[in-house]
Write a protein that holds these residues in place. Sequence first.
Motif, PDB file in Angstrom:
ATOM      1  N   THR A  14       0.845  -1.180   0.000  1.00  0.00           N
ATOM      2  CA  THR A  14       0.000   0.000   0.000  1.00  0.00           C
ATOM      3  C   THR A  14       0.882   1.231   0.000  1.00  0.00           C
ATOM      4  O   THR A  14       2.106   1.141   0.197  1.00  0.00           O
ATOM      5  N   LYS A  15       0.295   2.388  -0.215  1.00  0.00           N
ATOM      6  CA  LYS A  15       1.055   3.631  -0.210  1.00  0.00           C
ATOM      7  C   LYS A  15       0.147   4.808   0.093  1.00  0.00           C
ATOM      8  O   LYS A  15      -1.071   4.769  -0.120  1.00  0.00           O
ATOM      9  N   GLY A  16       0.754   5.855   0.622  1.00  0.00           N
ATOM     10  CA  GLY A  16       0.071   7.110   0.847  1.00  0.00           C
ATOM     11  C   GLY A  16       0.809   8.212   0.110  1.00  0.00           C
ATOM     12  O   GLY A  16       1.689   7.942  -0.717  1.00  0.00           O
ATOM     13  N   LYS A  17       0.473   9.439   0.404  1.00  0.00           N
ATOM     14  CA  LYS A  17       1.098  10.565  -0.285  1.00  0.00           C
ATOM     15  C   LYS A  17       2.605  10.605  -0.065  1.00  0.00           C
ATOM     16  O   LYS A  17       3.371  10.890  -0.984  1.00  0.00           O
ATOM     17  N   ASP A  18       3.050  10.284   1.164  1.00  0.00           N
ATOM     18  CA  ASP A  18       4.470  10.414   1.505  1.00  0.00           C
ATOM     19  C   ASP A  18       5.079   9.122   2.037  1.00  0.00           C
ATOM     20  O   ASP A  18       6.154   9.157   2.648  1.00  0.00           O
ATOM     21  N   TRP A  19       4.432   7.984   1.818  1.00  0.00           N
ATOM     22  CA  TRP A  19       4.969   6.743   2.378  1.00  0.00           C
ATOM     23  C   TRP A  19       4.540   5.540   1.543  1.00  0.00           C
ATOM     24  O   TRP A  19       3.584   5.604   0.770  1.00  0.00           O
ATOM     25  N   THR A  20       5.292   4.436   1.704  1.00  0.00           N
ATOM     26  CA  THR A  20       4.951   3.164   1.068  1.00  0.00           C
ATOM     27  C   THR A  20       5.253   2.031   2.037  1.00  0.00           C
ATOM     28  O   THR A  20       6.072   2.171   2.947  1.00  0.00           O
ATOM     29  N   PHE A  21       4.593   0.888   1.823  1.00  0.00           N
ATOM     30  CA  PHE A  21       4.882  -0.287   2.636  1.00  0.00           C
ATOM     31  C   PHE A  21       4.562  -1.538   1.838  1.00  0.00           C
ATOM     32  O   PHE A  21       3.543  -1.595   1.135  1.00  0.00           O
ATOM     33  N   MET A  22       5.424  -2.545   1.928  1.00  0.00           N
ATOM     34  CA  MET A  22       5.186  -3.864   1.335  1.00  0.00           C
ATOM     35  C   MET A  22       5.757  -4.929   2.255  1.00  0.00           C
ATOM     36  O   MET A  22       6.845  -4.750   2.830  1.00  0.00           O
ATOM     37  N   ALA A  23       5.041  -6.047   2.385  1.00  0.00           N
ATOM     38  CA  ALA A  23       5.526  -7.189   3.161  1.00  0.00           C
ATOM     39  C   ALA A  23       5.028  -8.466   2.498  1.00  0.00           C
ATOM     40  O   ALA A  23       3.896  -8.515   2.007  1.00  0.00           O
ATOM     41  N   GLY A  24       5.891  -9.485   2.456  1.00  0.00           N
ATOM     42  CA  GLY A  24       5.488 -10.706   1.792  1.00  0.00           C
ATOM     43  C   GLY A  24       6.262 -11.930   2.232  1.00  0.00           C
ATOM     44  O   GLY A  24       7.245 -11.842   2.984  1.00  0.00           O
ATOM     45  N   ALA A  25       5.805 -13.074   1.735  1.00  0.00           N
ATOM     46  CA  ALA A  25       6.451 -14.363   1.981  1.00  0.00           C
ATOM     47  C   ALA A  25       6.785 -14.979   0.630  1.00  0.00           C
ATOM     48  O   ALA A  25       5.990 -14.914  -0.312  1.00  0.00           O
ATOM     49  N   PHE A  26       7.963 -15.589   0.525  1.00  0.00           N
ATOM     50  CA  PHE A  26       8.493 -16.012  -0.755  1.00  0.00           C
ATOM     51  C   PHE A  26       9.103 -17.406  -0.671  1.00  0.00           C
ATOM     52  O   PHE A  26       9.629 -17.810   0.362  1.00  0.00           O
ATOM     53  N   GLY A  27       9.066 -18.091  -1.823  1.00  0.00           N
ATOM     54  CA  GLY A  27       9.789 -19.337  -1.989  1.00  0.00           C
ATOM     55  C   GLY A  27      11.048 -19.086  -2.793  1.00  0.00           C
ATOM     56  O   GLY A  27      11.791 -18.163  -2.517  1.00  0.00           O
ATOM     57  N   GLY A  28      11.282 -19.894  -3.831  1.00  0.00           N
ATOM     58  CA  GLY A  28      12.481 -19.742  -4.640  1.00  0.00           C
ATOM     59  C   GLY A  28      12.182 -19.097  -5.977  1.00  0.00           C
ATOM     60  O   GLY A  28      11.115 -18.531  -6.213  1.00  0.00           O
ATOM     61  N   ASP A  29      13.146 -19.199  -6.892  1.00  0.00           N
ATOM     62  CA  ASP A  29      13.048 -18.622  -8.219  1.00  0.00           C
ATOM     63  C   ASP A  29      12.138 -19.481  -9.096  1.00  0.00           C
ATOM     64  O   ASP A  29      12.269 -20.704  -9.142  1.00  0.00           O
ATOM     65  N   LEU A  30      11.238 -18.843  -9.821  1.00  0.00           N
ATOM     66  CA  LEU A  30      10.313 -19.536 -10.706  1.00  0.00           C
ATOM     67  C   LEU A  30      11.036 -20.364 -11.764  1.00  0.00           C
ATOM     68  O   LEU A  30      10.532 -21.391 -12.223  1.00  0.00           O
ATOM     69  N   ASN A  31      12.255 -19.933 -12.171  1.00  0.00           N
ATOM     70  CA  ASN A  31      12.991 -20.611 -13.233  1.00  0.00           C
ATOM     71  C   ASN A  31      13.726 -21.859 -12.750  1.00  0.00           C
ATOM     72  O   ASN A  31      14.270 -22.603 -13.562  1.00  0.00           O
TER      73      ASN A  31
END
Length: 392
Positions: free
Chosen positions: A149-166
Amino acid sequence: MGKFNICCGTSALVIAALSSALTASAETPWNLKLSGRLLYDYTQADADTADFEIDDTELRSARLAVSGKTDAMDFKVELETDEGGEIIATDAYADFSQKGTSWKIRVGQFKTPNSLEEQTSGRFTTFAERAEFTDAFEFDRRVGIAAHTKGKDWTFMAGAFGGDLNDTPSEEGFALAARGTYTPIHTDAMLVHLGASVRYREIGDRQSNLRYRQRPFAHLPGRMISTGSIAESDTLIGLEAAVLRGPFWASLEYADVRSDLAAGGTGNFTGSGFETGYFFGGERTYKDAKFDRPKVHHPVTERGLGALSVSVAYDTLDLTDAGVDGGAMSTALIGLSWYPTSKTRVGLSIFQSDANLGTSTSGLDPAFADAVRAGVSDDTVTGATLRLQADF
């Protein structure tokens, strides 16, 4: 932290999301866009002590992408090839908007949210390569799911990941990552960016231990320093800051990695990068918590001279701690880039990488591995990379 198998369902989610994007109803008002890039490098460099010399060219990257969007979703699928000719997927994700909120859910393959320079497209970075810690600490694309998400003066991202698709994402462990940014000053005259990120990684059952290594700046040489495979998991904390004021810009980043060593104990490895520069006839720009396409006030397509940028940078990387002697490196850089238009560039990166070679020869360029075996403790590589670049 115990094992956390994120990939079991993520690959299926990727396929389902992209299939939904590409096979949507004919009535769906898609705004499709085709884009691409071509980066071609020439590098000349040699070492003071090791039997190392390079004078060669390389197709650094050629990419083709298709993207599209509606009110509820947007997607991007991008394929890349290089000097080796192998075709791989880079970005391959879909963003789903959440009604009534500013939040979006991203599913697919994309970069973990870490580092201002890593989030900045390679088309818009200052030098031919990013700061050395971004490669050594393996900021990369992974299959995952994230909320942002983001606002006028800020951003935020959080996630969970595995490996490379390739590769085999279900067998490459997992990562958790988050990044937040804030612009306390954001006016037409000046912008100040502050940010922080974190990432936790853990190897999979069939994966080799984590290792940290780096080249002497340019992509063509092999690695100059390396820890070898030493860690079962690690935690990274990154700090970042930048300022843009008209044609002037500067940025600073610091990364601290705490590694759970397979042999026992914790290793602490660090890296940093500083750069500053000035545009003549143009300026650097910023959008969504990263540097964006530069402005060229008088492009050659309008009978102008284009824009010229001059820059300097200094990077550091320390891979020695807790009985691990992976060496250390510092790189000084001078850059000169001419932009005939905002989508074309001729860039020169002049570099000098000074390294304590450490004692590990794992994964090193043969010349530097031989130097370590011969008892050489320190070496310097001096050279230059010329980049020809275009995108659409």
